[in-house]
Design a protein around this motif. Structure first.
Motif, short mmCIF file in Angstrom:
data_model
loop_
_atom_site.label_atom_id
_atom_site.label_comp_id
_atom_site.label_asym_id
_atom_site.label_seq_id
_atom_site.Cartn_x
_atom_site.Cartn_y
_atom_site.Cartn_z
N THR A 229 43.82 121.29 9.23
CA THR A 229 43.42 121.11 7.83
C THR A 229 43.27 119.64 7.48
O THR A 229 42.36 119.27 6.73
CB THR A 229 44.44 121.75 6.88
OG1 THR A 229 45.73 121.22 7.13
CG2 THR A 229 44.46 123.25 7.04
N SER A 230 44.12 118.78 8.03
CA SER A 230 43.96 117.36 7.73
C SER A 230 42.73 116.80 8.43
O SER A 230 42.07 115.90 7.91
CB SER A 230 45.20 116.58 8.12
OG SER A 230 45.39 116.63 9.52
N VAL B 98 38.68 121.16 -1.66
CA VAL B 98 39.69 122.21 -1.47
C VAL B 98 40.56 121.91 -0.25
O VAL B 98 41.80 121.98 -0.32
CB VAL B 98 39.00 123.60 -1.33
CG1 VAL B 98 40.00 124.65 -0.89
CG2 VAL B 98 38.36 123.99 -2.65
N PHE B 99 39.93 121.54 0.87
CA PHE B 99 40.71 121.22 2.07
C PHE B 99 41.59 120.00 1.85
O PHE B 99 42.73 119.96 2.32
CB PHE B 99 39.78 120.98 3.26
CG PHE B 99 39.47 122.22 4.05
CD1 PHE B 99 40.38 122.71 4.96
CD2 PHE B 99 38.28 122.89 3.87
CE1 PHE B 99 40.10 123.85 5.69
CE2 PHE B 99 37.99 124.02 4.58
CZ PHE B 99 38.90 124.51 5.49
N LEU C 10 42.89 118.89 -1.02
CA LEU C 10 44.02 119.24 -1.88
C LEU C 10 45.06 120.07 -1.12
O LEU C 10 46.27 119.83 -1.26
CB LEU C 10 43.53 120.01 -3.11
CG LEU C 10 42.86 119.17 -4.19
CD1 LEU C 10 42.25 120.06 -5.27
CD2 LEU C 10 43.85 118.21 -4.79
N GLN C 11 44.60 121.02 -0.31
CA GLN C 11 45.54 121.83 0.48
C GLN C 11 46.31 120.97 1.46
O GLN C 11 47.52 121.13 1.64
CB GLN C 11 44.79 122.91 1.24
CG GLN C 11 44.36 124.07 0.40
CD GLN C 11 43.59 125.09 1.21
OE1 GLN C 11 43.14 124.83 2.32
NE2 GLN C 11 43.43 126.27 0.64
N SER C 12 45.62 120.05 2.10
CA SER C 12 46.28 119.20 3.08
C SER C 12 47.28 118.26 2.41
O SER C 12 48.35 117.99 2.95
CB SER C 12 45.21 118.44 3.85
OG SER C 12 45.53 117.13 4.06
N TRP C 13 46.94 117.77 1.22
CA TRP C 13 47.83 116.86 0.50
C TRP C 13 49.08 117.61 0.02
O TRP C 13 50.21 117.12 0.11
CB TRP C 13 47.09 116.24 -0.66
CG TRP C 13 47.85 115.20 -1.43
CD1 TRP C 13 48.84 114.39 -0.96
CD2 TRP C 13 47.69 114.86 -2.80
NE1 TRP C 13 49.28 113.55 -1.97
CE2 TRP C 13 48.59 113.82 -3.10
CE3 TRP C 13 46.86 115.33 -3.81
CZ2 TRP C 13 48.69 113.25 -4.36
CZ3 TRP C 13 46.94 114.75 -5.05
CH2 TRP C 13 47.85 113.73 -5.32
N LEU C 14 48.89 118.82 -0.52
CA LEU C 14 50.03 119.58 -1.04
C LEU C 14 50.92 120.14 0.06
O LEU C 14 52.11 120.36 -0.16
CB LEU C 14 49.52 120.72 -1.93
CG LEU C 14 48.85 120.27 -3.23
CD1 LEU C 14 48.27 121.48 -3.96
CD2 LEU C 14 49.81 119.52 -4.11
N ALA C 15 50.37 120.34 1.26
CA ALA C 15 51.16 120.90 2.36
C ALA C 15 51.72 119.82 3.27
O ALA C 15 52.24 120.14 4.34
CB ALA C 15 50.30 121.86 3.16
#
Length: 117
Positions: free
Chosen positions: A29-30, A54-55, A57-62
């Motif tokens: 994802t990163s 979207v990718f 934000l997901q990578s930052w939040l995870a």
């Protein structure tokens, strides 16, 4: 008949230990969060730009503390790049490209031929 006694030897039983994860395992994802904004900027494709957001934000939040410590770029940097790719994709809406006059060639064309006299 044989007896139903358990024939396993207790001294030979080895408990299962989950193998440790390798540090070289890449986070997909990163990787997508850092490459999709570049693809969106080069192609000016809005759908790729939104996917990049979207990718990112997901990578930052995870992000785990280990990733925060070892990563060369912080998570908010990939989010900023994703929003910049959206800016580039939507730029023609706010700043339309100049229109060529009818009959006028572009600067990239070869000059027209001069008639011989």
């Amino acid at each position: 008949m044989t007896s139903k006694k358990d024939m396993r030897r207790q001294d030979l039983i080895v408990p299962y230990v989950e193998p440790a994860k390798e540090k070289s395992d890449g986070d997909m994802t990163s990787t997508m969060a850092s490459t999709l904004p570049m693809a969106a900027i080069f192609t000016r494709n809005k759908m790729i730009g939104w996917t990049a957001v979207v990718f990112a934000l997901q990578s930052w939040l995870a992000e785990t503390p280990e990733q925060k410590r070892t990563s060369t770029t912080p998570g908010y940097f990939s989010v900023g790049m994703a929003f910049m790719s959206l800016m580039v994709a939507y730029l023609p809406l706010f700043m339309p490209p100049p229109q060529n006059r009818a009959g006028a060639g572009s600067e990239a064309e070869a000059p027209s031929a001069v008639p011989l006299v």
